[in-house]
Design a protein around this motif. Structure first.
Motif, PDB file in Angstrom:
ATOM      1  N   GLY A   1       0.785  -1.225   0.000  1.00  9.88           N
ATOM      2  CA  GLY A   1       0.000   0.000   0.000  1.00  9.88           C
ATOM      3  C   GLY A   1       0.812   1.268   0.000  1.00  9.88           C
ATOM      4  N   ILE A   2       0.557   2.127   0.983  1.00 13.43           N
ATOM      5  CA  ILE A   2       1.089   3.480   0.995  1.00 13.43           C
ATOM      6  C   ILE A   2       2.614   3.498   1.077  1.00 13.43           C
ATOM      7  CG2 ILE A   2       0.925   5.727   2.109  1.00 13.43           C
ATOM      8  CD1 ILE A   2      -1.676   4.612   0.829  1.00 13.43           C
ATOM      9  N   GLY A   3       3.201   2.549   1.813  1.00 16.43           N
ATOM     10  CA  GLY A   3       4.654   2.495   1.903  1.00 16.43           C
ATOM     11  C   GLY A   3       5.305   2.304   0.554  1.00 16.43           C
ATOM     12  N   SER A   4       4.735   1.431  -0.272  1.00 13.94           N
ATOM     13  CA  SER A   4       5.278   1.203  -1.615  1.00 13.94           C
ATOM     14  C   SER A   4       5.172   2.463  -2.469  1.00 13.94           C
ATOM     15  CB  SER A   4       4.538   0.045  -2.286  1.00 13.94           C
ATOM     16  OG  SER A   4       4.827  -1.183  -1.640  1.00 13.94           O
ATOM     17  N   LEU A   5       4.057   3.177  -2.335  1.00 13.06           N
ATOM     18  CA  LEU A   5       3.907   4.435  -3.080  1.00 13.06           C
ATOM     19  C   LEU A   5       4.953   5.450  -2.640  1.00 13.06           C
ATOM     20  CD1 LEU A   5       0.047   5.014  -3.274  1.00 13.06           C
ATOM     21  CD2 LEU A   5       1.604   4.469  -5.157  1.00 13.06           C
ATOM     22  N   TYR A   6       5.225   5.506  -1.326  1.00  9.82           N
ATOM     23  CA  TYR A   6       6.240   6.450  -0.857  1.00  9.82           C
ATOM     24  C   TYR A   6       7.601   6.132  -1.473  1.00  9.82           C
ATOM     25  CZ  TYR A   6       9.996   8.467   1.756  1.00  9.82           C
ATOM     26  OH  TYR A   6      11.161   9.119   2.066  1.00  9.82           O
ATOM     27  N   TYR A   7       8.025   4.891  -1.402  1.00  7.91           N
ATOM     28  CA  TYR A   7       9.341   4.537  -1.935  1.00  7.91           C
ATOM     29  C   TYR A   7       9.435   4.808  -3.428  1.00  7.91           C
ATOM     30  CZ  TYR A   7      10.960   2.347   2.369  1.00  7.91           C
ATOM     31  OH  TYR A   7      11.378   2.125   3.649  1.00  7.91           O
ATOM     32  N   LEU A   8       8.339   4.580  -4.132  1.00  5.63           N
ATOM     33  CA  LEU A   8       8.330   4.858  -5.573  1.00  5.63           C
ATOM     34  C   LEU A   8       8.488   6.351  -5.832  1.00  5.63           C
ATOM     35  CD1 LEU A   8       7.994   3.981  -8.480  1.00  5.63           C
ATOM     36  CD2 LEU A   8       5.511   4.038  -8.154  1.00  5.63           C
ATOM     37  N   MET A   9       7.754   7.178  -5.091  1.00  5.05           N
ATOM     38  CA  MET A   9       7.880   8.623  -5.280  1.00  5.05           C
ATOM     39  C   MET A   9       9.272   9.104  -4.869  1.00  5.05           C
ATOM     40  SD  MET A   9       5.086   9.477  -6.671  1.00  5.05           S
ATOM     41  CE  MET A   9       5.015   7.825  -7.366  1.00  5.05           C
ATOM     42  N   TYR A  10       9.836   8.502  -3.839  1.00  2.55           N
ATOM     43  CA  TYR A  10      11.199   8.826  -3.421  1.00  2.55           C
ATOM     44  C   TYR A  10      12.174   8.544  -4.559  1.00  2.55           C
ATOM     45  CZ  TYR A  10      15.553   8.628  -0.688  1.00  2.55           C
ATOM     46  OH  TYR A  10      16.832   8.829  -0.210  1.00  2.55           O
ATOM     47  N   ALA A  11      12.012   7.408  -5.200  1.00  2.70           N
ATOM     48  CA  ALA A  11      12.899   7.050  -6.316  1.00  2.70           C
ATOM     49  C   ALA A  11      12.746   8.021  -7.481  1.00  2.70           C
ATOM     50  CB  ALA A  11      12.606   5.620  -6.773  1.00  2.70           C
ATOM     51  N   ILE A  12      11.506   8.398  -7.775  1.00  2.00           N
ATOM     52  CA  ILE A  12      11.270   9.339  -8.868  1.00  2.00           C
ATOM     53  C   ILE A  12      11.890  10.697  -8.551  1.00  2.00           C
ATOM     54  CG2 ILE A  12       9.465  10.648 -10.074  1.00  2.00           C
ATOM     55  CD1 ILE A  12       7.739   8.110  -9.914  1.00  2.00           C
ATOM     56  N   GLN A  13      11.753  11.126  -7.310  1.00  2.00           N
ATOM     57  CA  GLN A  13      12.350  12.397  -6.901  1.00  2.00           C
ATOM     58  C   GLN A  13      13.877  12.341  -6.909  1.00  2.00           C
ATOM     59  OE1 GLN A  13      10.932  15.641  -5.788  1.00  2.00           O
ATOM     60  NE2 GLN A  13       9.555  14.669  -7.254  1.00  2.00           N
ATOM     61  N   HIS A  14      14.452  11.135  -6.894  1.00  2.00           N
ATOM     62  CA  HIS A  14      15.905  10.990  -6.913  1.00  2.00           C
ATOM     63  C   HIS A  14      16.432  10.548  -8.277  1.00  2.00           C
ATOM     64  CE1 HIS A  14      15.416  11.397  -2.598  1.00  2.00           C
ATOM     65  NE2 HIS A  14      16.701  11.570  -2.497  1.00  2.00           N
ATOM     66  N   GLY A  15      15.658  10.801  -9.334  1.00  2.00           N
ATOM     67  CA  GLY A  15      16.201  10.668 -10.673  1.00  2.00           C
ATOM     68  C   GLY A  15      15.615   9.614 -11.568  1.00  2.00           C
ATOM     69  N   VAL A  16      14.743   8.746 -11.086  1.00  2.00           N
ATOM     70  CA  VAL A  16      14.106   7.762 -11.957  1.00  2.00           C
ATOM     71  C   VAL A  16      13.091   8.483 -12.830  1.00  2.00           C
ATOM     72  CG1 VAL A  16      12.623   5.723 -12.040  1.00  2.00           C
ATOM     73  CG2 VAL A  16      14.443   5.867 -10.341  1.00  2.00           C
ATOM     74  N   GLU A  17      13.186   8.301 -14.131  1.00  2.00           N
ATOM     75  CA  GLU A  17      12.331   9.055 -15.037  1.00  2.00           C
ATOM     76  C   GLU A  17      12.065   8.270 -16.313  1.00  2.00           C
ATOM     77  OE1 GLU A  17      14.518  12.626 -15.735  1.00  2.00           O
ATOM     78  OE2 GLU A  17      16.146  11.628 -16.809  1.00  2.00           O
ATOM     79  N   GLY A  18      11.322   8.888 -17.225  1.00  2.00           N
ATOM     80  CA  GLY A  18      11.075   8.308 -18.533  1.00  2.00           C
ATOM     81  C   GLY A  18      10.222   7.054 -18.498  1.00  2.00           C
TER      82      GLY A  18
END
Length: 426
Positions: A371-388
């Motif tokens: 749930g929410i924990g997985s969404l947080y880690y995903l957004m953290y990764a996106i904010q740290h350069g995961v893109e495209g």
């Protein structure tokens, strides 16, 4: 009116959230008798109003990743603190052994198996596959309330194992997230991974637990002393609980440790500290487990209200993230493989030889709520350069996994927990 916001959108959002909360307030007793969780209701409203339904709103997590990171971060922090407050077994008690193994051995196995599945089904690179596994490995303290410890006096071993696992693995998953980012070239791992082992694993985990535990104990002691001197007031427990969450998290970030572990440890040690410092009730056993924990209960009552509010808002947003093309066969297959194969296998291997009853292991294997924990880690990764394209793929998979988990676990939680309660009484 604040710039950048449409008045109609703001009004509509408040109307939806308010209507859902009012509906839940007026129909709570009826819903509690139904074999489904409140999380399903919130998600269903979001889906009905979102792109798949009436298409009245949609939420793009790629464009709004910074906002979603903050919202999910706060939600997880509140839930971790609540989980720590509810766990009554002292450090060293055998009840901690299963959640510790689940949060370490089973979590690492989940990351590895999910990474292998991601490389096979989705064609992900090693770094991307490890990152996906790390994002999906932690179980959720926000959406799993039906199967977790119900209050500070609940000593059920199954609920304790699931609550302890959710409290610990939202922090122990962080090193694996950093490993995935490092393999993608977005984080420094050091020569032969030395920095990752020393800083991201050893220091960040141990320092987070130490800082949070020390602050929780210190807060309990200060409040006990104030109560002894007659300086206690009705706002003290509420402000202390919220202040402890923020202070423990902020300090842990300053020393580059894991704030999730710090907040969980702070809640746990606040409870333990109050129990140690409070005299036992007359006629009860003279140990910490039998002592009244008024401060803990008041703090828990407050944070659980915030927890439910964030649950409503975030599940509505998840409904707004689901599009028709979100349900691609490979994404659904990935979700089903995780829930029905990877999670159970990781749990059985992680708990092998633990002495945990087999029926409890089966329940733990099924209730790996995502749930929410997985969404947080995903957004953290996106904010740290995961893109495209990689970011799009990860978002699609994670949202599908969370949505299916909410539905499948939400439908099964009540009947399975009732069945479990009957079996342990026999």
């Amino acid at each position: 009116m604040q710039a950048g916001y449409e008045p109609v959108s703001i009004a509509a959002w408040f109307l939806v959230v308010g209507a859902v909360l009012l509906f839940m307030a007026f129909s709570a007793s009826r819903i509690q008798r139904m074999p489904l969780s409140t999380a399903i209701v919130y998600l269903a409203v979001g889906v009905l109003l979102g792109p798949i339904g009436a298409d009245q709103f949609h939420f793009n997590p790629l464009e709004q990743s910074a906002l979603l990171e903050v919202l999910t971060e706060i939600a997880v922090l509140i839930s971790l603190f609540a989980a720590g407050l509810k766990l009554a077994a002292p450090v060293g008690d055998r009840m901690w052994w299963p959640p510790f193994r689940l949060a370490t051995v089973s979590m690492v196995l989940t990351v590895g198996l999910t990474a292998a599945a991601g490389a096979w089904l989705l064609g992900l690179s090693l770094g991307a596959a490890v990152l996906l596994g790390a994002v999906l490995a932690p179980t959720d303290p926000v959406l799993a309330s039906e199967v977790q410890v119900r209050d500070v006096g609940d000593r059920d071993r199954l609920r304790f194992a699931l609550t302890g696992e959710a409290g610990l693995n939202d922090g122990t998953a962080f090193p694996m997230v950093m490993l995935g980012l490092g393999l993608l070239g977005l984080h420094e791992l050091g020569e032969a991974g030395a920095r990752w082992w020393l800083v991201d694993v050893a220091w960040a985990c141990s320092a987070g637990i130490a800082v949070g535990g020390a602050l929780g104990m210190a807060t309990a002691w200060v409040m006990h002393r104030l109560a002894e001197r007659g300086k206690k007031n009705r706002h003290m427990e509420n402000f202390a609980g919220l202040g402890l969450i923020a202070f423990a998290y902020g300090l842990s970030l300053l020393i580059e440790s894991y704030g999730f572990l710090a907040v969980f440890a702070a809640g746990f040690m606040l409870h333990r500290g109050e129990a140690w410092l409070t005299p036992a009730e007359a006629g009860s056993e003279a140990d910490a487990n039998s002592r009244p924990v008024y401060m803990t209960r008041v703090s828990l009552n407050l944070v659980e209200h915030f927890e439910r509010l964030f649950e409503v808002a975030l599940l509505l947003l998840i409904g707004g993230m689901l599009f028709a093309d979100s349900w691609q066969a490979t994404y659904v297959a990935m979700a089903l493989l995780l829930l029905f194969v990877i999670r159970p296998l990781s749990v059985f291997l992680g708990l092998a030889g633990s002495g945990q009853p087999f029926r409890s292991q089966v329940m733990i294997a099924w209730f790996g709520v995502k749930g929410i924990g997985s969404l947080y880690y995903l957004m953290y990764a996106i904010q740290h350069g995961v893109e495209g394209d990689l970011a799009v793929t990860l978002v699609s998979v994670v949202v599908v996994v969370v949505a299916l988990s909410v539905v499948l676990h939400g439908i099964s939680a009540t009947p399975l927990m009732r069945l479990y309660a009957r079996t342990i009484r026999e």
